[in-house]
Write a protein that holds these residues in place. Structure first.
Motif, PDB file in Angstrom:
ATOM      1  N   PHE A  56       0.807  -1.221   0.000  1.00  0.00           N
ATOM      2  CA  PHE A  56       0.000   0.000   0.000  1.00  0.00           C
ATOM      3  C   PHE A  56       0.839   1.269   0.000  1.00  0.00           C
ATOM      4  O   PHE A  56       0.377   2.321   0.439  1.00  0.00           O
ATOM      5  N   ILE A  60      -2.989   5.896  -2.125  1.00  0.00           N
ATOM      6  CA  ILE A  60      -4.398   5.532  -2.138  1.00  0.00           C
ATOM      7  C   ILE A  60      -4.966   5.701  -0.738  1.00  0.00           C
ATOM      8  O   ILE A  60      -4.218   5.871   0.221  1.00  0.00           O
ATOM      9  N   PRO A  62      -7.306   3.587   1.301  1.00  0.00           N
ATOM     10  CA  PRO A  62      -8.194   2.478   1.641  1.00  0.00           C
ATOM     11  C   PRO A  62      -8.538   2.456   3.128  1.00  0.00           C
ATOM     12  O   PRO A  62      -7.837   3.026   3.962  1.00  0.00           O
ATOM     13  N   ASN A  63      -9.624   1.783   3.421  1.00  0.00           N
ATOM     14  CA  ASN A  63      -9.931   1.399   4.805  1.00  0.00           C
ATOM     15  C   ASN A  63      -9.131   0.147   5.109  1.00  0.00           C
ATOM     16  O   ASN A  63      -9.175  -0.806   4.339  1.00  0.00           O
ATOM     17  N   ILE A  85      -4.279   6.289   4.941  1.00  0.00           N
ATOM     18  CA  ILE A  85      -5.271   5.231   5.187  1.00  0.00           C
ATOM     19  C   ILE A  85      -6.194   5.591   6.353  1.00  0.00           C
ATOM     20  O   ILE A  85      -5.865   6.427   7.190  1.00  0.00           O
ATOM     21  N   TYR A 130     -13.382  -3.169   3.367  1.00  0.00           N
ATOM     22  CA  TYR A 130     -11.989  -2.815   3.630  1.00  0.00           C
ATOM     23  C   TYR A 130     -11.110  -3.125   2.425  1.00  0.00           C
ATOM     24  O   TYR A 130     -11.325  -4.115   1.726  1.00  0.00           O
ATOM     25  N   GLY A 131     -10.100  -2.293   2.223  1.00  0.00           N
ATOM     26  CA  GLY A 131      -9.123  -2.531   1.167  1.00  0.00           C
ATOM     27  C   GLY A 131      -8.115  -3.591   1.572  1.00  0.00           C
ATOM     28  O   GLY A 131      -7.478  -4.222   0.731  1.00  0.00           O
ATOM     29  N   LYS A 184     -12.893  -5.556  -0.219  1.00  0.00           N
ATOM     30  CA  LYS A 184     -13.118  -4.990  -1.551  1.00  0.00           C
ATOM     31  C   LYS A 184     -12.572  -5.942  -2.610  1.00  0.00           C
ATOM     32  O   LYS A 184     -11.677  -6.741  -2.341  1.00  0.00           O
ATOM     33  N   SER A 186     -10.501  -5.859  -5.012  1.00  0.00           N
ATOM     34  CA  SER A 186      -9.060  -5.960  -5.244  1.00  0.00           C
ATOM     35  C   SER A 186      -8.280  -6.042  -3.933  1.00  0.00           C
ATOM     36  O   SER A 186      -7.053  -5.927  -3.917  1.00  0.00           O
ATOM     37  N   GLY A 187      -8.993  -6.222  -2.828  1.00  0.00           N
ATOM     38  CA  GLY A 187      -8.357  -6.187  -1.514  1.00  0.00           C
ATOM     39  C   GLY A 187      -7.524  -7.416  -1.205  1.00  0.00           C
ATOM     40  O   GLY A 187      -7.606  -8.442  -1.889  1.00  0.00           O
TER      41      GLY A 187
END
Length: 232
Positions: A56, A60, A62-63, A85, A130-131, A184, A186-187
């Motif tokens: 990460f 980005i 994400p959660n 994040i 969540y990511g 998600k 793509s998570g």
């Protein structure tokens, strides 16, 4: 002072971990408060944090969710190195969360901490997508207690270490089920695992429509699992 020094020496003679005696531990270049309410952060867990940061490192937002946050070491390290994040940490222990909140405040990191029993699925609906999901859950079967050092068994919180011997993968089973509805598309899921159960844990996620990669830690033990959702 002299009295405090004697107290520390007495505690060490009783096999109390030095981190509890001095009330602090270092993790990912951060000084954290620790007490017997939380696990002492381990070097292998730093490698789990490193794997998430590598993934990460892009700009980005994400959660991210940390399941079984304990002292908050994973959640705080991630938020500190990935300020973009939104970080949430879950734990069953209110005492552990009090330490985690103190650590987050001292390190000036904004992390949302929630007290809940993750194994109770009735709470899951209140959580968002969540990511990434990260967890270093309890994974040592009760029957292995006698194999561990006295300073671990006698002083570290059993609720954060041990699972029933007849169902050692219970947390991974629940995380796989939770990921189906809360990860998600793509998570990824980043997990620390028991070296003896790494292959079984990977198979469990593969069966739940995920693709898993086992990674070794610095001691060459199968310690981490990086899981990606795949199309059925």
């Amino acid at each position: 002072n002299y009295t405090r020094l004697n107290e520390c020496l007495s505690a060490l003679k009783m096999h109390q971990p030095v981190q509890y005696v001095i009330g602090e531990a270092w993790f990912y270049k951060m000084k954290l408060k620790v007490s017997p309410a939380v696990l002492i952060p381990r070097p292998e867990t730093e490698e789990l944090v490193e794997a998430v940061i590598e993934h990460f490192g892009k700009p980005i937002s994400p959660n991210l969710l940390d399941i079984g946050t304990g002292s908050g070491c994973i959640a705080i390290a991630l938020k500190k190195h990935l300020p973009q994040i939104q970080m949430t940490g879950l734990d069953i222990s209110e005492q552990a969360l009090a330490i985690a909140r103190e650590n987050a405040s001292a390190l000036q990191t904004e992390v949302r901490f929630i007290q809940t029993d993750f194994l109770d699925e009735s709470y899951w609906d209140s959580l968002p997508l969540y990511g990434a999901i990260i967890s270093n859950p309890p994974y040592i079967p009760e029957k292995e207690k006698q194999l561990l050092d006295k300073n671990v068994v006698d002083h570290e919180p059993h609720i954060a270490l041990f699972v029933e011997s007849n169902r050692p993968l219970i947390f991974y089973e629940k995380i796989a089920a939770f990921g189906k509805t809360h990860l998600k598309g793509s998570g990824k899921i980043f997990l620390e695992t028991h070296e003896d159960f790494a292959e079984q844990t990977a198979a469990l996620f593969n069966d739940a429509y995920y693709a898993s990669v086992i990674k070794k830690d610095l001691f060459e033990k199968n310690r981490m699992l990086i899981v990606t959702r795949r199309s059925r």
